[in-house]
Design a protein around this motif. Structure first.
Motif, PDB file in Angstrom:
ATOM      1  N   ARG A 605     -10.052   9.661   9.149  1.00  0.00           N
ATOM      2  CA  ARG A 605     -10.361   8.691  10.184  1.00  0.00           C
ATOM      3  C   ARG A 605     -11.361   7.678   9.652  1.00  0.00           C
ATOM      4  O   ARG A 605     -12.175   7.995   8.776  1.00  0.00           O
ATOM      5  N   GLN A 643     -12.102   5.236  18.838  1.00  0.00           N
ATOM      6  CA  GLN A 643     -11.394   6.409  18.343  1.00  0.00           C
ATOM      7  C   GLN A 643     -10.365   6.929  19.349  1.00  0.00           C
ATOM      8  O   GLN A 643      -9.355   7.535  18.963  1.00  0.00           O
ATOM      9  N   THR A 648      -4.854   5.775  13.653  1.00  0.00           N
ATOM     10  CA  THR A 648      -5.117   6.043  12.229  1.00  0.00           C
ATOM     11  C   THR A 648      -4.107   5.387  11.292  1.00  0.00           C
ATOM     12  O   THR A 648      -3.671   5.985  10.315  1.00  0.00           O
ATOM     13  N   LEU A 650      -5.082   2.813   9.621  1.00  0.00           N
ATOM     14  CA  LEU A 650      -6.059   2.523   8.568  1.00  0.00           C
ATOM     15  C   LEU A 650      -5.853   1.162   7.894  1.00  0.00           C
ATOM     16  O   LEU A 650      -6.385   0.929   6.811  1.00  0.00           O
ATOM     17  N   THR A 662     -14.866   6.525   5.605  1.00  0.00           N
ATOM     18  CA  THR A 662     -13.668   7.328   5.856  1.00  0.00           C
ATOM     19  C   THR A 662     -14.061   8.796   5.914  1.00  0.00           C
ATOM     20  O   THR A 662     -14.660   9.324   4.960  1.00  0.00           O
TER      21      THR A 662
END
Length: 677
Positions: A605, A643, A648, A650, A662
């Motif tokens: 994450r 969150q 995710t 990224l 990370t």
């Protein structure tokens, strides 16, 4: 029929309707089967999911659900169901069928639906054509109304009033279809089928078969039945049979009996509920109007009009028809009375008054406040006062008010946030799907065509422009539905175009359903090359799976997402048709899968250290992700990762920033305490 009161959505009511028809046949000693096929699309986007959820119940009643890859092939399958009754090896006495599709699906399936209706149903079968009509263009490329097309095919049309009305109207439709040999249109407009209502217990109806004229060769499916004018002649007998069935089994109802009405208000479908609400707000009721000689007829059989409707209209001095969108009922009624002598002909108004001035709009959805004024003025001519609330009687402001607007956007981690970028100097065209939202982002993307026509419009533009090449976005669901033919057409035309096939492994826009068939990236690659595509390249979130499988033909390479711009530049310089497959699962569907299978949950994450962040926003620019949010700190505006929204992907790590951290093996901390605190 419904054993107890239940809260049902319109979609669920359609599933229940199938089960009720099976039970209805069983009660009458008929051994029938059921068959459902169609293609998802708002407002019927969740019907397939509802059918899958009730799969065991459907199977126990011999109802088969087979989603089709597109609407016209689904309609063709329904034609097959009506042949079962004449098959030597049939295991049932007949098959009742249900076709479904949104309005554009009705349009594209016109040939198949027209053939099905013309060649007919079987005596113990019957077909309902459920048209998901988006009158307000809520979730479509343009608004649509299927009544007019069905009327052109001589297909009878039913318009249920509400969710609870689906049951009786649907059973009536199948019974009428069996009697007449016609397929029956069944309007499922957005405001009804996407709503929910409490459905109370009701009994199964008793339908009486009328005496009908079947014509020289009958009304139902038969073989030998070669092409010829007799097929069209038969349509007139079918419509007459519908009228006879409606006379014996009335589907339209007078809200309060009036022996000799001075005025008649005909209300159609949901628009009728709008009118009744306008009356309620004004303190009037159907009973109060009936006492003053005004009758209200609730119409469900939109085409053809029943003899009951025509007889009642003939008794009235004046008729006001309230229907949404085009004047389907109004046009028929005026046609019926056109040549009647003036003294015996009622004055009929609807969209326009008797002088031709507009009364009700035919291009937008109706609302009680839109109907109140015209209805009040009409009632005033009978000496009836209908108070209209002041805020309804005032004309809306025509000035543009600068109110905040929430623009639809890609979900956090959506593959389209990256895949819809084009190189500098290039342009792209959108297709049907979530990726259409690229048109209101800085993506040099513009234009619109119907589903399945993606990129073919360039064939008509290319000879008359100096622009050498375009990119065309195409979803994998659309590709399987009909888009592969667009690629074939572009190859045949020899145009310079790169199809950017967005392979997301789900039909994301309607609920994340699987594509209705087997399709993989290697299959698409091989098919594209076999069709004559000059070059195919793959850009993927994870290219290792292609290296491991070794399924790609020689010359086809899988590249990481960071190489997207370079790959696009290479493909746009190749003369002819090229294909770029962008392979990444829909972020929302991936989130669902992770909830079901913990092994799919991410191991990494991203978080932002706001003490390091300088608030430049490059992470947002690079990722185009809604999970990257602004936060206000004592040092000014910074950025953070939401969150709870993050999927995710990224892509935010592409931002040129040292503030990102990370975390491996961690999981988002869940909120504590009461939600209502």
């Amino acid at each position: 029929m419904v054993s107890n009161s239940r809260l049902l959505s319109g979609t669920d009511a359609l599933v229940e309707l199938l089960l009720h028809q099976a039970e209805f046949d069983k009660m009458r000693g008929l051994r029938t089967g059921g068959f459902v096929s169609g293609y998802r699309g708002s407002p019927l986007g969740g019907l397939d999911q509802a059918l899958w959820r009730r799969g065991s119940e459907l199977k126990s009643r011999n109802i088969h659900f087979q989603p089709a890859i597109n609407e016209d092939l689904a309609a063709t399958a329904l034609i097959g169901t009506q042949k079962v009754e004449s098959e030597p090896g049939a295991t049932v006495e007949g098959v009742f069928g249900l076709w479904y599709g949104k309005g554009p699906g009705v349009d594209r399936s016109g040939d198949a639906l027209k053939h099905g209706n013309a060649y007919g149903t079987s005596p113990h079968g019957g077909v309902l054509v459920v048209a998901g009509d988006d009158h307000g263009c809520v979730s479509s490329s343009m608004s649509h109304q299927s009544d007019l097309a069905m009327q052109a095919w001589s297909m009878p049309v039913l318009h249920p009033v509400s969710v609870s009305d689906y049951f009786h109207t649907g059973l009536w439709g199948w019974a009428a279809s069996r009697t007449s040999g016609a397929w029956i249109g069944f309007k499922a407009i957005s405001e009804t089928v996407e709503s929910a209502s409490t459905v109370h217990p009701v009994d199964y109806p008793e339908f009486i078969l009328p005496a009908i004229d079947s014509g020289p060769d009958g009304l139902h499916w038969r073989w030998l039945d070669l092409p010829g004018p007799q097929v069209e002649w038969r349509l007139k007998y079918k419509l007459n049979a519908i009228k006879a069935f409606a006379q014996t089994n009335p589907i339209d109802n007078l809200l309060v009996p009036v022996s000799k009405p001075r005025g008649l208000i005909i209300i159609v479908g949901k628009a009728g509920l709008d009118m009744l609400e306008a009356l309620r707000v004004a303190g009037l009721s159907p009973l109060a109007l009936a006492q003053r000689g005004i009758a209200i007829l609730q119409l469900r059989l939109v085409f053809p009009l029943s003899s009951t409707t025509l007889s009642l209209a003939a008794l009235a001095e004046r008729v006001f028809i309230i229907e949404e969108k085009a004047a389907v009922v109004e046009a028929q009624l005026k046609h019926e009375f056109f040549n009647i002598p003036a003294g015996r002909r009622p004055t009929i108004i609807g969209k326009r008054d008797s002088q031709g001035a507009p009364i009700l709009p035919d291009d937008i959805e109706l609302r009680p406040e839109l109907l109140a004024g015209p209805v009040a003025r009409w009632l005033e001519s009978f000496g009836i006062d209908m108070p209209v609330p002041l805020h309804w009687s005032e004309l809306p402001s025509t000035s543009i008010v600068d109110l905040p607007k929430r623009t639809p956007y890609f979900c956090p981690g959506c593959p389209h946030s990256s895949s819809t970028h084009v190189p500098s100097g290039s342009r792209a065209r959108p297709g049907i799907g979530c990726h259409f939202m690229a048109v209101w982002m800085d993506r040099q993307t513009a234009g619109s065509v119907q589903m399945g026509g993606e990129g073919v419009d360039w064939m008509g533009t290319a000879p008359f422009t100096v622009t050498p090449h375009i990119f065309q976005n195409l979803g994998d669901g659309t590709y399987f539905h009909s888009g592969h033919l667009a690629i074939r057409q572009s190859v045949a035309a020899g145009v310079n175009i790169t199809y950017k096939l967005l392979f997301n492994d789900a039909v994301a826009m309607t609920g994340g359903q699987p594509i209705d068939g087997q399709v993989t990236v290697p299959q698409i690659v091989k098919l594209a090359l076999a069709e004559g595509v000059k070059k195919v390249a793959i850009v993927a979130e994870d290219i290792s799976r292609y290296a491991a499988r070794g399924e790609l033909p020689a010359g086809v390479t899988a590249y990481p997402r960071d190489d997207l711009d370079a790959v696009q530049r290479e493909l746009r310089d190749i003369e002819g048709v090229t294909v770029l497959i962008y392979d990444q699962v829909c972020a929302t569907e991936l989130r669902r899968r992770r909830k079901r299978d913990k092994s799919l949950r991410p191991t990494a994450r991203a978080v932002i250290n706001d003490l390091v962040c300088e608030g430049c926003g490059d992470c947002q620019t690079q990722s185009n992700c809604l999970a990257v949010v602004p936060i206000e700190t004592s040092l000014g505006r910074k950025r953070a990762i939401d969150q709870s929204a993050c999927n995710t992907d990224l892509s935010c790590l592409k931002g040129f920033c040292p503030s990102f951290v990370t975390l491996e093996g961690g999981d988002a901390r869940k909120a504590t305490g009461s939600r209502n605190a």
